[in-house]
Design a protein around this motif. Structure first.
Motif, mmCIF file in Angstrom:
data_model
loop_
_atom_site.group_PDB
_atom_site.id
_atom_site.type_symbol
_atom_site.label_atom_id
_atom_site.label_comp_id
_atom_site.label_asym_id
_atom_site.label_seq_id
_atom_site.Cartn_x
_atom_site.Cartn_y
_atom_site.Cartn_z
ATOM 1 N N ARG A 44 0.823 -1.195 0.000
ATOM 2 C CA ARG A 44 0.000 0.000 0.000
ATOM 3 C C ARG A 44 0.873 1.267 0.000
ATOM 4 N N GLY A 45 2.104 1.115 0.570
ATOM 5 C CA GLY A 45 3.023 2.249 0.607
ATOM 6 C C GLY A 45 3.401 2.757 -0.786
ATOM 7 N N LEU A 46 3.268 1.893 -1.806
ATOM 8 C CA LEU A 46 3.614 2.303 -3.170
ATOM 9 C C LEU A 46 2.646 3.354 -3.700
ATOM 10 N N ASP A 47 1.419 3.286 -3.177
ATOM 11 C CA ASP A 47 0.381 4.236 -3.559
ATOM 12 C C ASP A 47 0.153 4.280 -5.074
ATOM 13 N N ARG A 48 0.114 3.097 -5.680
ATOM 14 C CA ARG A 48 -0.180 3.038 -7.118
ATOM 15 C C ARG A 48 -1.670 2.861 -7.333
ATOM 16 N N GLN A 49 -2.206 3.573 -8.280
ATOM 17 C CA GLN A 49 -3.625 3.424 -8.582
ATOM 18 C C GLN A 49 -3.826 3.000 -10.028
ATOM 19 N N VAL B 304 -8.837 5.549 7.807
ATOM 20 C CA VAL B 304 -8.842 4.725 6.597
ATOM 21 C C VAL B 304 -9.280 5.568 5.400
ATOM 22 N N ALA B 305 -10.342 6.343 5.575
ATOM 23 C CA ALA B 305 -10.843 7.183 4.491
ATOM 24 C C ALA B 305 -9.788 8.207 4.090
ATOM 25 N N GLY B 306 -9.015 8.667 5.069
ATOM 26 C CA GLY B 306 -7.986 9.657 4.783
ATOM 27 C C GLY B 306 -6.708 9.058 4.208
ATOM 28 N N GLY B 307 -6.669 7.717 4.112
ATOM 29 C CA GLY B 307 -5.514 7.073 3.502
ATOM 30 C C GLY B 307 -4.357 6.862 4.461
#
Lengths: 324, 324
Positions: A44-49, B304-307
């Protein structure tokens, strides 16, 4: 298992690592579950979408042909495409593992594509969790587009709507009467309705159907997350490829508009919160299938079935045991 | 509130006591809930059983007319009849309180009948619980028959099937194509299918429809809880009363057969166990809307919503707080 190495492999876009990671999040074993959580947190740390695209349509509408044609078009344009399936019937039929892949022959051999059939799992809640996590893995692996396919059965559509950015509904040409067969619920979550088989003899019917649905859509209230003109209806042909480029343009422009106007982020934030709450609910209920609660549930359940105890009273007793 | 006095009133068949008891079990207040549990436990000791009859049918099929005609026929034969409604749409429409009673004018004035409209309640789980408990109250009040009515929407039918002894499906005359409109799920829970409006011009269509359904039913596997010939299809007319006596005879003989063969008791035992387990599940989930969990859920949900936090990790953290 070396979770860090696996995370690196997924982040590098390595297909075998991705397949292993998926197997890990799909496992029911408690130690696997802990590793899966660690893997997901690290990735999740990669923050790829990716663009998460939901796709629904009743059997026979040509979903596989559409995914094959649409997916190959995107990979040819250099995009990396992952295809996941949610099949609510797979619990009974044992999944559609072979079916999915053989019906998408070209795409399944495409190095830029990754096709994952639906996990067979008896509980819808379990399917949702796994699919959500597989989506997250595909995003981390650098796919540009994750297509989540489901057959048109109420509950699974809601599930897909809760994990995608944009929802496509694929329909067949139909007489006016049949419009009513499309449930209002799905019309309300669809962003783009594609009327397939707009080719050959069926073309006039497809055009008419598209016009009918466009009219029907106007009866639904405008949603804040829609630019003018959306939800939209387009005739397409998965067979000839007609309209597929236009459909992609609409998807891309809708995605861009939602990003610019904050709807994209807001939807993802809502979805993440919803998943969290659902995880909590499922986790609480899972305690019922573990000791010591499982044994108490079984014993009290027998007493209730035998008439020695009222259902409400037995439930109150068990709940008192777990405290407030 | 004097729960003992209320229990005595209900046991005596006093209508005002029954109405007050129903209001009590429908209340969401914690102290009312405790009293309701005490009341239900005390009344369960009476061990009175009514015939619990489920009834489903899509709007327009003539359900109210049927209940009015069928119910009055039974009260004339000396039976006491309670009619309850589960209306899944009532959460939105505010219930059908007036509608139900005005559409059953004679029955609602009949001293041997008791009509209770559906409670409006946002959660299906809540509707099920209340209705189950109201059924138990009506049984304790000495009714011979409790008719639980619902409109033909998937989830509510399953719910009614889980609380009745015998399930009736009321259908309108239809063309052969429309048979498919009846969901397989409901065909599988129906014990008796009544094709209404078998009068006047529609009579031939009703007879044909009945024959078509009889054919369709043969495709379903035989269920152990059915005597030979069941599930059965009968044409009836709520308007003229034709076929209603025959329908009652079928119901009575099916009930007798199931009692003699142990299926009645087995079904009730299964249902009681299922209700107990459902109460436990709902009770566990209810903790999420009470402090301290509500506050933690809210705070983590925002993160969670705020990432700032992964959904799975936040859920694991909250679940660790409540222990195993």
């Amino acid at each position: 298992m070396d979770v860090n190495a696996l995370a690196d492999g997924v982040a590098d876009g390595d297909r075998r690592s991705l397949a292993r990671a998926i197997t890990l999040v799909e496992s029911a074993r408690a130690d696997h579950r802990e590793q899966a959580l660690a893997l997901l947190s690290s990735l999740r740390g990669l923050d790829r979408q990716a663009l998460r695209l939901g796709l629904s349509g009743t059997p026979g509408v040509g979903k596989s042909t559409f995914i094959e044609a649409f997916g190959c078009r995107l990979t040819e344009a250099g995009k990396r495409v992952a295809v996941l399936a949610i099949d609510p019937s797979s619990a009974r039929t044992g999944g559609s593992i072979l079916g999915d892949k053989t019906r998408m022959e070209r795409l399944s051999r495409d190095p830029r594509a990754f096709i994952r059939p639906s996990p067979s799992q008896s509980q819808m809640g379990g399917v949702a969790r796994r699919t959500r996590e597989v989506v997250a893995l595909c995003e981390a692996a650098g796919f540009d587009l994750v297509l989540i396919e489901t057959v048109g059965v109420g509950q699974s559509e809601t599930m897909v709507a809760q994990m995608c950015d944009i929802f496509l509904l694929l329909l067949a040409p139909a007489g006016g009467d049949e419009l009513q067969g499309v449930k209002r619920g799905i019309m309300e979550v669809a962003d783009l309705i594609l009327v397939n088989k707009a080719d050959g003899d069926l073309k006039p019917a497809a055009m008419r159907t598209a016009a009918d649905y466009a009219l029907a859509l106007r009866l639904l209230r405008h949603r804040p997350q829609d630019p003018p003109g959306f939800p939209k209806v387009l005739p397409v042909s998965a067979e000839t490829g007609d309209g597929l480029a236009g459909a992609w343009d609409e998807i891309a422009s809708l995605a861009a508009w939602r990003r610019e106007n904050g709807h994209w982020q807001a939807r993802r934030a809502d979805q993440a919160r919803g998943w969290f709450e659902e995880e909590v609910r499922q986790g609480l209920l899972a305690r019922l299938s573990r000791e010591p609660m499982r044994g108490v549930l079984e014993r009290l359940g027998q007493e209730v079935a035998g008439g020695q105890r009222a259902p409400e009273a037995a439930a109150a007793e068990l709940l008192a045991m777990v405290g407030r």
